[in-house]
Scaffold this active site. Structure first.
Site, PDB file in Angstrom:
ATOM      1  N   HIS A  89       0.848  -1.201   0.000  1.00 56.97           N
ATOM      2  CA  HIS A  89       0.000   0.000   0.000  1.00 56.97           C
ATOM      3  C   HIS A  89       0.877   1.242   0.000  1.00 56.97           C
ATOM      4  O   HIS A  89       1.910   1.308   0.661  1.00 56.97           O
ATOM      5  CB  HIS A  89      -1.014  -0.027   1.145  1.00 56.97           C
ATOM      6  CG  HIS A  89      -0.506   0.273   2.518  1.00 56.97           C
ATOM      7  ND1 HIS A  89      -0.415   1.562   3.017  1.00 56.97           N
ATOM      8  CD2 HIS A  89      -0.109  -0.543   3.521  1.00 56.97           C
ATOM      9  CE1 HIS A  89       0.012   1.523   4.268  1.00 56.97           C
ATOM     10  NE2 HIS A  89       0.216   0.261   4.603  1.00 56.97           N
ATOM     11  N   ASP A 120       5.515   2.912   7.233  1.00 56.33           N
ATOM     12  CA  ASP A 120       4.159   2.424   6.965  1.00 56.33           C
ATOM     13  C   ASP A 120       3.465   3.328   5.943  1.00 56.33           C
ATOM     14  O   ASP A 120       2.781   4.269   6.340  1.00 56.33           O
ATOM     15  CB  ASP A 120       3.362   2.373   8.266  1.00 56.33           C
ATOM     16  CG  ASP A 120       1.993   1.738   8.099  1.00 56.33           C
ATOM     17  OD1 ASP A 120       1.757   1.094   7.070  1.00 56.33           O
ATOM     18  OD2 ASP A 120       1.163   1.916   9.004  1.00 56.33           O
ATOM     19  N   GLU A 171      -5.567   1.692   1.945  1.00 56.85           N
ATOM     20  CA  GLU A 171      -5.328   0.590   2.882  1.00 56.85           C
ATOM     21  C   GLU A 171      -5.638   1.009   4.305  1.00 56.85           C
ATOM     22  O   GLU A 171      -6.210   0.236   5.080  1.00 56.85           O
ATOM     23  CB  GLU A 171      -3.873   0.111   2.766  1.00 56.85           C
ATOM     24  CG  GLU A 171      -3.571  -1.199   3.497  1.00 56.85           C
ATOM     25  CD  GLU A 171      -3.135  -1.026   4.942  1.00 56.85           C
ATOM     26  OE1 GLU A 171      -2.948  -2.050   5.633  1.00 56.85           O
ATOM     27  OE2 GLU A 171      -2.980   0.134   5.392  1.00 56.85           O
ATOM     28  N   GLU A 172      -5.254   2.230   4.636  1.00 54.94           N
ATOM     29  CA  GLU A 172      -5.418   2.686   6.019  1.00 54.94           C
ATOM     30  C   GLU A 172      -6.879   2.894   6.409  1.00 54.94           C
ATOM     31  O   GLU A 172      -7.203   3.018   7.584  1.00 54.94           O
ATOM     32  CB  GLU A 172      -4.623   3.975   6.246  1.00 54.94           C
ATOM     33  CG  GLU A 172      -3.118   3.835   6.067  1.00 54.94           C
ATOM     34  CD  GLU A 172      -2.448   2.982   7.129  1.00 54.94           C
ATOM     35  OE1 GLU A 172      -3.159   2.447   8.002  1.00 54.94           O
ATOM     36  OE2 GLU A 172      -1.221   2.831   7.085  1.00 54.94           O
ATOM     37  N   ASP A 213       4.342  -4.829   3.847  1.00 59.90           N
ATOM     38  CA  ASP A 213       3.771  -3.748   4.646  1.00 59.90           C
ATOM     39  C   ASP A 213       4.620  -3.563   5.893  1.00 59.90           C
ATOM     40  O   ASP A 213       4.611  -4.413   6.789  1.00 59.90           O
ATOM     41  CB  ASP A 213       2.325  -4.100   5.021  1.00 59.90           C
ATOM     42  CG  ASP A 213       1.561  -2.921   5.614  1.00 59.90           C
ATOM     43  OD1 ASP A 213       2.185  -1.869   5.860  1.00 59.90           O
ATOM     44  OD2 ASP A 213       0.348  -3.051   5.813  1.00 59.90           O
ATOM     45  N   HIS A 235       2.038   4.992  12.874  1.00 63.99           N
ATOM     46  CA  HIS A 235       0.898   5.892  12.664  1.00 63.99           C
ATOM     47  C   HIS A 235       1.090   7.249  13.345  1.00 63.99           C
ATOM     48  O   HIS A 235       0.125   7.877  13.791  1.00 63.99           O
ATOM     49  CB  HIS A 235      -0.407   5.245  13.145  1.00 63.99           C
ATOM     50  CG  HIS A 235      -0.934   4.211  12.207  1.00 63.99           C
ATOM     51  ND1 HIS A 235      -2.155   3.590  12.371  1.00 63.99           N
ATOM     52  CD2 HIS A 235      -0.404   3.684  11.066  1.00 63.99           C
ATOM     53  CE1 HIS A 235      -2.353   2.721  11.398  1.00 63.99           C
ATOM     54  NE2 HIS A 235      -1.299   2.763  10.591  1.00 63.99           N
TER      55      HIS A 235
END
Length: 478
Positions: free
Chosen positions: A124, A136, A170-171, A199, A286
């Site tokens: 992603h 990420d 994706e998130e 990922d 994140h």
């Protein structure tokens, strides 16, 4: 990697995969490995990190994020797409219309190998809103990009067709990959013999995790890490939480690498892999601190080399067939999809823009070139010079959408003429109007050894509009 999900693992029988069906239990079909006659190439981690630096710059220039649907995400797609097209890939953007934030998946196919035997690699490309998403999932995206470029440089004979993908959304819940996988027909699903997902492969306190580590799909991935004595483990933290799950749900065998997210490293893992026990694999998961500083280059390097090993084990026959001398396969048109605005183009550059709100959607991405459409006398043009190396074949291709208020079926009132230097390659007109985009292509091989100016020249008469919308052009040499 998205934050949470309910995991469900599907295994499928070889017979039922061939019929496009799946069972909830049973052994996965074997992933056939090619007895490679040549070793997989080493992937330079410095090149992977250079791609990460570009993604970091893109985020910094666009509000600190590459979240799906933002300018940062669109620019990330344009960066990767440009690299792939220049390397000779067939590249397409697929708009995820069901994504929370409408954005495009990027799909790239390397020419060669049987079209009904596909090995697919995906990652992603989007980040969360809070940060640039370099681990990420810039790490997975950059790893695949560099592997794709090295495959093109090596130009081996393919025993399977190789496809790369970068996913949107994706998130927000694996939305881009689900959109792609759910749209596959049963025949297309059976053609994809394995999907490999990447990922977060550079976590600073990470480990060596493999999705479905005991499956046949995982065999080449595990074999490479086993050869380094890394003692990889099952990726339990990531089960059902990344884009491989979208493929599992439609019965396609999957595997992949991961280095870990917010879960904590155990004492046993720290003892065999190093790092800090009882600390998160990625302490910036994140968060805004997920920058280029948030990367473990050793893990990143081993993941990148493992991808190359898997490509060669599954899809390369071992012998190489380099392009003719002086004719490296490449796409040589600058800014072919207009996503960088007027860059590379001359003429009526104001025709390049985002026109979806005015009823002229792009073919791929969000930018296109809209020539004419005034309903009065006008002339507009776009041009660019390209060099065709001696001894090479070359083809100009582009997508065009023609709509017109002209009703005649016999007279070309409004025209778009495509020229190379003083040579007319073709002419389109109101007589070619259609409801959607149509791809056109013209040979440029006669111009080998020359630098030639390509030009799209549009002329419109005094009444009744005709619009010529151009997108996703390419000059492919080989």
């Amino acid at each position: 990697m998205r934050s949470r999900a309910v995991a469900l693992t599907l295994t499928v029988s070889a017979a039922l995969i061939g019929a496009g069906l799946a069972l909830p239990a049973g052994a996965a079909p074997p992933v056939q490995l090619t007895p490679a006659l040549a070793a997989a190439p080493d992937i330079a981690v410095a090149n992977v990190q250079a791609h990460l630096a570009q993604l970091g710059t893109i985020a910094s220039s666009n509000g600190g994020t590459r979240r799906s649907g933002t300018a940062g995400y669109t620019a990330s797609v344009a960066y990767i797409k440009g690299k792939l097209q220049a390397a000779g890939y067939t590249v397409a953007e697929q708009t995820c219309t069901s994504c929370t934030y409408r954005a495009n998946n990027l799909i790239a196919d390397w020419p060669g190998g049987p079209s009904d035997q596909i090995t697919m690699f995906g990652a992603h490309l989007d980040s969360v809103a809070a940060g640039p998403g370099i681990n990420d999932n810039g790490s997975g995206s950059a790893t695949l990009l560099e592997n794709a470029l090295v495959l093109a440089q090596q130009h081996p004979t393919m025993s399977r067709h190789v496809r790369f993908a970068w996913w949107a959304g994706e998130e927000q819940g694996l939305q881009g990959s689900a959109f792609y996988a759910n749209a596959l027909t049963s025949t297309q699903r059976t053609q994809i013999k394995a999907y490999y997902n990447f990922d977060m492969v550079g976590s600073t306190n990470g480990g060596y995790f493999i999705n479905h580590i005991t499956s046949s799909a995982a065999v080449p991935m595990k074999a490479y890490w086993d050869s380094l004595g890394l003692q990889p483990e099952e990726n339990t933290e990531g089960a059902g939480r990344s884009d491989d799950y979208s493929f599992e749900r439609v019965g396609i065998p999957t595997s992949g690498y991961a280095a870990g997210a917010s879960a904590r490293k155990t004492s046993a893992q720290a003892a065999k892999w190093g790092g800090t026990a009882n600390s998160a694999y990625d302490s910036c998961y994140h968060q805004a601190c997920d920058t280029t500083s948030n990367i473990n280059a050793t893990l990143l390097n081993r993941a990148a080399d493992g991808v190359a090993s898997t490509i060669w084990a599954t899809s390369v026959s071992g012998t190489t067939t380099p392009p003719p001398t002086g004719c490296t396969s490449a796409q040589v048109l600058t800014n072919p999809g207009f996503e960088s605005g007027a860059t590379g183009w001359s003429g009526t550059t104001g025709a390049i823009g985002q026109w979806a709100s005015q009823g002229q959607a792009a073919h791929g991405g969000s930018y296109s070139a809209w020539l004419l459409g005034y309903g009065s006398t006008h002339t507009e043009s776009l041009s660019q010079s390209v060099t065709i190396p001696s001894g090479c074949t070359a083809t100009l291709s582009f997508y065009v959408h023609i709509d017109s208020a002209e009703t005649t079926t016999s007279t070309a009132y409004d025209k778009l003429t495509i020229t190379a230097g003083s040579t007319t390659l073709g002419t389109l007109s109101n007589l070619n109007k259609a409801t959607g985009y149509v791809q056109k292509s013209y040979s440029l091989s006669a111009f080998a050894g020359q630098t030639v100016t390509l030009k799209f020249n549009g002329t419109e008469d005094s009444s009744l509009q005709t619009s010529f919308v151009l997108d996703d052009a390419a000059v492919q040499i080989s």
